[in-house]
Design a protein around this motif. Sequence first.
Motif, mmCIF file in Angstrom:
data_model
loop_
_atom_site.group_PDB
_atom_site.id
_atom_site.type_symbol
_atom_site.label_atom_id
_atom_site.label_comp_id
_atom_site.label_asym_id
_atom_site.label_seq_id
_atom_site.Cartn_x
_atom_site.Cartn_y
_atom_site.Cartn_z
ATOM 1 N N PHE A 72 0.831 -1.204 0.000
ATOM 2 C CA PHE A 72 0.000 0.000 0.000
ATOM 3 C C PHE A 72 0.868 1.257 0.000
ATOM 4 C CE2 PHE A 72 -1.842 3.375 2.594
ATOM 5 C CZ PHE A 72 -2.937 3.708 1.818
ATOM 6 N N ARG A 73 1.884 1.289 0.854
ATOM 7 C CA ARG A 73 2.753 2.463 0.953
ATOM 8 C C ARG A 73 3.481 2.717 -0.364
ATOM 9 N NH1 ARG A 73 5.200 1.148 5.466
ATOM 10 N NH2 ARG A 73 3.482 1.946 6.671
ATOM 11 N N VAL A 74 4.003 1.669 -0.983
ATOM 12 C CA VAL A 74 4.684 1.809 -2.281
ATOM 13 C C VAL A 74 3.703 2.324 -3.325
ATOM 14 C CG1 VAL A 74 5.715 0.482 -4.174
ATOM 15 C CG2 VAL A 74 6.517 0.139 -1.838
ATOM 16 N N LYS A 75 2.521 1.730 -3.349
ATOM 17 C CA LYS A 75 1.506 2.126 -4.324
ATOM 18 C C LYS A 75 1.134 3.600 -4.160
ATOM 19 C CE LYS A 75 -2.271 -0.654 -5.787
ATOM 20 N NZ LYS A 75 -3.534 -1.279 -5.436
ATOM 21 N N ILE A 78 3.877 5.775 -5.608
ATOM 22 C CA ILE A 78 3.887 5.735 -7.069
ATOM 23 C C ILE A 78 2.776 6.627 -7.617
ATOM 24 C CG2 ILE A 78 3.424 4.259 -9.070
ATOM 25 C CD1 ILE A 78 4.858 2.000 -7.529
ATOM 26 N N PHE A 79 1.641 6.646 -6.933
ATOM 27 C CA PHE A 79 0.493 7.429 -7.382
ATOM 28 C C PHE A 79 0.659 8.930 -7.177
ATOM 29 C CE2 PHE A 79 -2.708 3.750 -6.885
ATOM 30 C CZ PHE A 79 -2.351 3.292 -8.132
ATOM 31 N N GLN A 80 1.740 9.350 -6.563
ATOM 32 C CA GLN A 80 1.925 10.765 -6.293
ATOM 33 C C GLN A 80 2.417 11.548 -7.510
ATOM 34 O OE1 GLN A 80 4.421 11.031 -2.848
ATOM 35 N NE2 GLN A 80 2.841 10.254 -1.491
ATOM 36 N N LYS A 81 2.399 10.931 -8.655
ATOM 37 C CA LYS A 81 2.844 11.602 -9.874
ATOM 38 C C LYS A 81 1.812 12.641 -10.318
ATOM 39 C CE LYS A 81 5.169 7.499 -11.553
ATOM 40 N NZ LYS A 81 5.136 6.449 -12.550
ATOM 41 N N LYS A 92 -7.071 6.815 -7.977
ATOM 42 C CA LYS A 92 -5.966 6.514 -7.054
ATOM 43 C C LYS A 92 -6.505 6.128 -5.677
ATOM 44 C CE LYS A 92 -2.704 9.422 -9.455
ATOM 45 N NZ LYS A 92 -1.815 10.558 -9.435
ATOM 46 N N LEU A 93 -7.483 6.878 -5.198
ATOM 47 C CA LEU A 93 -8.066 6.550 -3.894
ATOM 48 C C LEU A 93 -8.806 5.219 -3.933
ATOM 49 C CD1 LEU A 93 -9.297 10.098 -2.830
ATOM 50 C CD2 LEU A 93 -7.531 8.736 -1.697
ATOM 51 N N LYS A 126 -2.685 7.804 7.363
ATOM 52 C CA LYS A 126 -1.435 8.580 7.249
ATOM 53 C C LYS A 126 -0.936 8.607 5.806
ATOM 54 C CE LYS A 126 3.207 8.780 9.198
ATOM 55 N NZ LYS A 126 4.165 8.098 10.065
ATOM 56 N N GLU A 127 -0.973 7.472 5.123
ATOM 57 C CA GLU A 127 -0.487 7.411 3.747
ATOM 58 C C GLU A 127 -1.406 8.158 2.784
ATOM 59 O OE1 GLU A 127 2.371 6.427 2.281
ATOM 60 O OE2 GLU A 127 3.088 6.144 4.329
ATOM 61 N N VAL A 128 -2.713 8.126 3.033
ATOM 62 C CA VAL A 128 -3.649 8.885 2.197
ATOM 63 C C VAL A 128 -3.345 10.370 2.349
ATOM 64 C CG1 VAL A 128 -6.077 9.548 1.912
ATOM 65 C CG2 VAL A 128 -5.470 7.140 2.158
ATOM 66 N N LYS A 129 -3.114 10.819 3.571
ATOM 67 C CA LYS A 129 -2.770 12.223 3.813
ATOM 68 C C LYS A 129 -1.476 12.578 3.093
ATOM 69 C CE LYS A 129 -2.520 16.001 6.893
ATOM 70 N NZ LYS A 129 -2.386 16.973 5.841
ATOM 71 N N SER A 130 -0.480 11.725 3.183
ATOM 72 C CA SER A 130 0.799 11.975 2.522
ATOM 73 C C SER A 130 0.629 12.089 1.005
ATOM 74 C CB SER A 130 1.772 10.841 2.872
ATOM 75 O OG SER A 130 2.957 10.962 2.144
ATOM 76 N N MET A 131 -0.168 11.181 0.420
ATOM 77 C CA MET A 131 -0.393 11.218 -1.019
ATOM 78 C C MET A 131 -1.102 12.505 -1.423
ATOM 79 S SD MET A 131 -2.656 8.829 -3.569
ATOM 80 C CE MET A 131 -4.165 9.585 -3.040
ATOM 81 N N LEU A 132 -2.163 12.866 -0.686
ATOM 82 C CA LEU A 132 -2.909 14.072 -1.019
ATOM 83 C C LEU A 132 -2.042 15.321 -0.864
ATOM 84 C CD1 LEU A 132 -6.422 13.311 0.519
ATOM 85 C CD2 LEU A 132 -5.748 13.234 -1.885
#
Length: 179
Positions: A72-75, A78-81, A92-93, A126-132
């Motif tokens: 999940f964290r890697v994914k 990667i989606f932060q492009k 992505k979500l 936490k990871e959703v927040k980081s991605m957003l």
Amino acid sequence: MSFNAPKIIENIKEIKIIYELNDKRDEKLNVALKKIENNMTIDTATEELMEKWEAILKINKSDTDTLDERRFRVKSRIFQKLPYTIRGLRHKLDSLCGEDGYILEIDHDTENITCYVQLFQKVKLKEVKSMLDAIIPLNMTIQVKLKYNTWGDMKSTTWKKINKYKWCEVKEVVIDAKN
């Protein structure tokens, strides 16, 4: 031995050895092919591939992380492009949390984005927040919150099911309406 040979050939010692060696090679080949097949997507990637991705993306894993949490964290990284669209953001979500794992609210007038992560996806908050934070434009404010239980959500849940929990737990525990 898995071969279809005439009975007279099956009894030859050297032929048996050759077929046994071939069977072992087939087994090793099948294991290698399965590993390659699994590593074609992040969702089924092996631990070895996750270690490589974590090194590339400079992700520090915790000793308590499961393989699924690491995937999940890697994914999410990667989606932060960029660039992204609202449809792309939802995709992505969906991929990270599942279609029913979040609620996304976008207020274009106030330039505010609120993402409610469902209780059963709590570990991904936490990871959703980081991605957003990484992909949402700086002129927009972001709020990532946990979607706690509300009375409106539990219309189909009986008092008997809720009565198992303390009042403070009713808000924060995933309550299965089926049980």
